[in-house]
Design a protein around this motif. Structure first.
Motif, PDB file in Angstrom:
ATOM      1  N   GLU A   1       0.813  -1.222   0.000  1.00  0.00           N
ATOM      2  CA  GLU A   1       0.000   0.000   0.000  1.00  0.00           C
ATOM      3  C   GLU A   1       0.853   1.282   0.000  1.00  0.00           C
ATOM      4  O   GLU A   1       0.322   2.365  -0.206  1.00  0.00           O
ATOM      5  N   GLY A   2       2.155   1.154   0.262  1.00  0.00           N
ATOM      6  CA  GLY A   2       3.018   2.329   0.265  1.00  0.00           C
ATOM      7  C   GLY A   2       4.029   2.317   1.393  1.00  0.00           C
ATOM      8  O   GLY A   2       4.259   1.284   2.038  1.00  0.00           O
ATOM      9  N   GLU A   3       4.635   3.499   1.626  1.00  0.00           N
ATOM     10  CA  GLU A   3       5.649   3.673   2.665  1.00  0.00           C
ATOM     11  C   GLU A   3       5.048   4.462   3.831  1.00  0.00           C
ATOM     12  O   GLU A   3       4.368   5.469   3.625  1.00  0.00           O
ATOM     13  N   PHE A   4       5.337   3.992   5.040  1.00  0.00           N
ATOM     14  CA  PHE A   4       4.745   4.595   6.227  1.00  0.00           C
ATOM     15  C   PHE A   4       5.762   4.656   7.358  1.00  0.00           C
ATOM     16  O   PHE A   4       6.840   4.062   7.279  1.00  0.00           O
ATOM     17  N   VAL A   5       5.409   5.374   8.417  1.00  0.00           N
ATOM     18  CA  VAL A   5       6.177   5.395   9.655  1.00  0.00           C
ATOM     19  C   VAL A   5       5.272   4.899  10.775  1.00  0.00           C
ATOM     20  O   VAL A   5       4.130   5.353  10.909  1.00  0.00           O
ATOM     21  N   LEU A   6       5.792   3.957  11.555  1.00  0.00           N
ATOM     22  CA  LEU A   6       5.033   3.400  12.677  1.00  0.00           C
ATOM     23  C   LEU A   6       5.718   3.781  13.982  1.00  0.00           C
ATOM     24  O   LEU A   6       6.930   3.609  14.138  1.00  0.00           O
ATOM     25  N   LYS A   7       4.938   4.304  14.908  1.00  0.00           N
ATOM     26  CA  LYS A   7       5.430   4.616  16.247  1.00  0.00           C
ATOM     27  C   LYS A   7       4.717   3.737  17.256  1.00  0.00           C
ATOM     28  O   LYS A   7       3.492   3.582  17.205  1.00  0.00           O
ATOM     29  N   ILE A   8       5.498   3.188  18.182  1.00  0.00           N
ATOM     30  CA  ILE A   8       4.942   2.354  19.241  1.00  0.00           C
ATOM     31  C   ILE A   8       5.395   2.932  20.580  1.00  0.00           C
ATOM     32  O   ILE A   8       6.593   3.144  20.807  1.00  0.00           O
ATOM     33  N   ALA A   9       4.450   3.185  21.463  1.00  0.00           N
ATOM     34  CA  ALA A   9       4.756   3.779  22.759  1.00  0.00           C
ATOM     35  C   ALA A   9       5.484   2.785  23.651  1.00  0.00           C
ATOM     36  O   ALA A   9       5.270   1.571  23.560  1.00  0.00           O
ATOM     37  N   PRO A  10       6.365   3.265  24.524  1.00  0.00           N
ATOM     38  CA  PRO A  10       7.064   2.365  25.452  1.00  0.00           C
ATOM     39  C   PRO A  10       6.107   1.805  26.493  1.00  0.00           C
ATOM     40  O   PRO A  10       5.081   2.411  26.807  1.00  0.00           O
ATOM     41  N   GLU A  11       6.463   0.654  27.013  1.00  0.00           N
ATOM     42  CA  GLU A  11       5.668   0.060  28.087  1.00  0.00           C
ATOM     43  C   GLU A  11       6.065   0.678  29.417  1.00  0.00           C
ATOM     44  O   GLU A  11       7.123   1.285  29.556  1.00  0.00           O
ATOM     45  N   GLY A  12       5.203   0.520  30.414  1.00  0.00           N
ATOM     46  CA  GLY A  12       5.507   1.030  31.733  1.00  0.00           C
ATOM     47  C   GLY A  12       4.998   2.436  31.948  1.00  0.00           C
ATOM     48  O   GLY A  12       4.449   3.068  31.041  1.00  0.00           O
ATOM     49  N   PRO A  13       5.205   2.981  33.147  1.00  0.00           N
ATOM     50  CA  PRO A  13       4.703   4.320  33.482  1.00  0.00           C
ATOM     51  C   PRO A  13       5.497   5.390  32.751  1.00  0.00           C
ATOM     52  O   PRO A  13       6.627   5.155  32.311  1.00  0.00           O
ATOM     53  N   PRO A  14       4.918   6.594  32.608  1.00  0.00           N
ATOM     54  CA  PRO A  14       5.635   7.683  31.948  1.00  0.00           C
ATOM     55  C   PRO A  14       6.839   8.128  32.760  1.00  0.00           C
ATOM     56  O   PRO A  14       6.889   7.940  33.983  1.00  0.00           O
ATOM     57  N   GLY A  15       7.835   8.701  32.080  1.00  0.00           N
ATOM     58  CA  GLY A  15       8.974   9.235  32.799  1.00  0.00           C
ATOM     59  C   GLY A  15       8.615  10.555  33.449  1.00  0.00           C
ATOM     60  O   GLY A  15       8.475  10.646  34.667  1.00  0.00           O
ATOM     61  N   LEU A  16       8.402  11.592  32.657  1.00  0.00           N
ATOM     62  CA  LEU A  16       7.993  12.886  33.174  1.00  0.00           C
ATOM     63  C   LEU A  16       6.464  12.987  33.165  1.00  0.00           C
ATOM     64  O   LEU A  16       5.786  12.213  32.486  1.00  0.00           O
ATOM     65  N   THR A  17       5.946  13.943  33.910  1.00  0.00           N
ATOM     66  CA  THR A  17       4.496  14.063  34.079  1.00  0.00           C
ATOM     67  C   THR A  17       3.758  14.169  32.748  1.00  0.00           C
ATOM     68  O   THR A  17       2.719  13.542  32.549  1.00  0.00           O
ATOM     69  N   TYR A  18       4.304  14.987  31.815  1.00  0.00           N
ATOM     70  CA  TYR A  18       3.592  15.198  30.558  1.00  0.00           C
ATOM     71  C   TYR A  18       3.736  14.024  29.590  1.00  0.00           C
ATOM     72  O   TYR A  18       3.022  13.958  28.587  1.00  0.00           O
ATOM     73  N   GLU A  19       4.650  13.079  29.877  1.00  0.00           N
ATOM     74  CA  GLU A  19       4.927  11.981  28.956  1.00  0.00           C
ATOM     75  C   GLU A  19       3.920  10.839  29.139  1.00  0.00           C
ATOM     76  O   GLU A  19       4.280   9.712  29.491  1.00  0.00           O
ATOM     77  N   ARG A  20       2.686  11.123  28.864  1.00  0.00           N
ATOM     78  CA  ARG A  20       1.643  10.107  28.903  1.00  0.00           C
ATOM     79  C   ARG A  20       0.698  10.368  27.739  1.00  0.00           C
ATOM     80  O   ARG A  20       0.458  11.514  27.366  1.00  0.00           O
ATOM     81  N   GLN A  21       0.225   9.300  27.160  1.00  0.00           N
ATOM     82  CA  GLN A  21      -0.686   9.390  26.007  1.00  0.00           C
ATOM     83  C   GLN A  21      -0.122  10.273  24.897  1.00  0.00           C
ATOM     84  O   GLN A  21      -0.861  11.002  24.230  1.00  0.00           O
ATOM     85  N   LEU A  22       1.197  10.196  24.690  1.00  0.00           N
ATOM     86  CA  LEU A  22       1.815  11.028  23.653  1.00  0.00           C
ATOM     87  C   LEU A  22       1.399  10.589  22.251  1.00  0.00           C
ATOM     88  O   LEU A  22       1.404  11.393  21.320  1.00  0.00           O
ATOM     89  N   ILE A  23       1.053   9.313  22.103  1.00  0.00           N
ATOM     90  CA  ILE A  23       0.546   8.845  20.809  1.00  0.00           C
ATOM     91  C   ILE A  23      -0.727   9.613  20.441  1.00  0.00           C
ATOM     92  O   ILE A  23      -0.907  10.059  19.307  1.00  0.00           O
ATOM     93  N   SER A  24      -1.594   9.783  21.415  1.00  0.00           N
ATOM     94  CA  SER A  24      -2.840  10.511  21.185  1.00  0.00           C
ATOM     95  C   SER A  24      -2.569  11.963  20.822  1.00  0.00           C
ATOM     96  O   SER A  24      -3.202  12.524  19.924  1.00  0.00           O
ATOM     97  N   THR A  25      -1.598  12.573  21.521  1.00  0.00           N
ATOM     98  CA  THR A  25      -1.267  13.971  21.235  1.00  0.00           C
ATOM     99  C   THR A  25      -0.692  14.121  19.834  1.00  0.00           C
ATOM    100  O   THR A  25      -1.058  15.048  19.097  1.00  0.00           O
ATOM    101  N   GLU A  26       0.208  13.215  19.446  1.00  0.00           N
ATOM    102  CA  GLU A  26       0.776  13.315  18.098  1.00  0.00           C
ATOM    103  C   GLU A  26      -0.288  13.088  17.031  1.00  0.00           C
ATOM    104  O   GLU A  26      -0.276  13.744  15.980  1.00  0.00           O
ATOM    105  N   ALA A  27      -1.199  12.159  17.276  1.00  0.00           N
ATOM    106  CA  ALA A  27      -2.286  11.927  16.320  1.00  0.00           C
ATOM    107  C   ALA A  27      -3.114  13.197  16.145  1.00  0.00           C
ATOM    108  O   ALA A  27      -3.482  13.573  15.026  1.00  0.00           O
ATOM    109  N   MET A  28      -3.413  13.861  17.251  1.00  0.00           N
ATOM    110  CA  MET A  28      -4.155  15.122  17.182  1.00  0.00           C
ATOM    111  C   MET A  28      -3.386  16.160  16.379  1.00  0.00           C
ATOM    112  O   MET A  28      -3.942  16.840  15.498  1.00  0.00           O
ATOM    113  N   PHE A  29      -2.088  16.291  16.675  1.00  0.00           N
ATOM    114  CA  PHE A  29      -1.278  17.278  15.966  1.00  0.00           C
ATOM    115  C   PHE A  29      -1.280  16.992  14.464  1.00  0.00           C
ATOM    116  O   PHE A  29      -1.469  17.909  13.649  1.00  0.00           O
ATOM    117  N   CYS A  30      -1.067  15.746  14.093  1.00  0.00           N
ATOM    118  CA  CYS A  30      -0.999  15.400  12.668  1.00  0.00           C
ATOM    119  C   CYS A  30      -2.324  15.641  11.965  1.00  0.00           C
ATOM    120  O   CYS A  30      -2.357  16.166  10.840  1.00  0.00           O
TER     121      CYS A  30
END
Length: 283
Positions: free
Chosen positions: A35-64
């Motif tokens: 179907e073409g060329e794509f980029v796949l991102k997979i979030a790390p397992e476990g709790p976030p490191g910094l406070t804002y580092e949670r659900q970043l996949i959702s934030t990037e999807a919104m931005f895109c």
């Protein structure tokens, strides 16, 4: 969910994956399929490191979804808004360390960033953490969170009292979409600007905050090509806010080194020197 299952759910066939370097949070792969060329991102397992580092996949999807309508930003093909994001693959390579037509790229970048900043949100702050009614309140929470993270990880940071500059932050009356990670590694180019990537750290707030990573460790007011194309002129209050955003980002960069296990003392000194300069403006 396994990588193969993610690609199958996304509707790709005959897919092969190749790890891509440069990611500091998510695992990133280039995907080649019928179907073409794509980029796949997979979030790390476990709790976030910094406070804002949670659900970043959702934030990037919104931005895109929003920014791809007005700028060269990847389009979302599939996401579960939690662990995986599949987006279109953009041409070009990061401009970091490359011999490119920099005046041209910076002018095109200024135009693209201005278009992104014209997108207005429903409130201020990180979308994954809950929005605030004013930018002053939102940024105070953002800054306090990274200071709490630093204390949690045993990182000693110099700080400042932002409340003394409340009037400067009160001038921000519209929540613009801010990428906040547009250093040269996240700006792609071939013969011209071809992509703005890695929008996972985006928030709704002051467009001036964008100028920190656009001139990482430097001075954005020296970048006449970008500022002219953007159409931005600095005021004294904008310079105060810029210094605060520099202090915020450099505090993040110093704190995140602990959960990521980084031990580059020379780079740490570079960050600390930049943080000290920013705090000097706010003193």
């Amino acid at each position: 969910m396994t990588l193969e299952r993610i690609l199958e759910t996304a509707g790709l066939s005959g897919a092969t994956t190749t790890p891509l370097g440069g990611g500091t949070y998510n695992s990133v792969f280039r995907v080649s399929s019928r179907e073409g060329e794509f980029v796949l991102k997979i979030a790390p397992e476990g709790p976030p490191g910094l406070t804002y580092e949670r659900q970043l996949i959702s934030t990037e999807a919104m931005f895109c979804r929003l920014a791809s309508k007005v700028a060269p930003v990847p389009e979302i093909v599939h996401t579960d808004d939690a662990t995986a994001l599949l987006a279109t693959f953009l041409p070009g390579e990061p401009v970091f360390g490359r011999d490119v037509d920099r005046p041209l790229i910076r002018r095109q970048l200024g135009e693209a960033v201005r278009a992104v900043h014209e997108i207005t949100g429903p409130g201020y702050g990180y979308p994954q953490l809950g929005l605030h009614g004013t930018w002053t309140e939102a940024f105070q929470h953002m800054y306090a969170a990274v200071l709490a993270d630093a204390e949690r990880f045993g990182v000693r940071l110099p700080t400042t009292d932002l409340s003394r500059h409340a009037k400067a932050f009160d001038e921000v009356r519209r929540p613009a979409l801010v990428h906040f990670d547009l250093w040269d590694g996240n700006v792609l180019a071939d013969t011209g600007l071809s992509g703005l990537v890695d929008g996972e750290r985006a928030f709704w707030g002051d467009p001036v905050a964008e100028f920190v990573s656009l001139a990482l460790f430097g001075t954005i007011e020296d970048d006449r090509d970008l500022l002219a194309a953007y159409g931005f002129e600095f005021t004294d209050s904008a310079r105060v806010r810029l210094a605060a955003y520099q202090a915020y980002l450099y505090s993040i960069m110093l704190t995140e080194r602990v959960p990521r296990g980084s031990s580059d003392e020379a780079f740490e000194r570079v960050i600390m020197d930049a943080l000290t300069r920013a705090l000097g403006v706010l003193a």
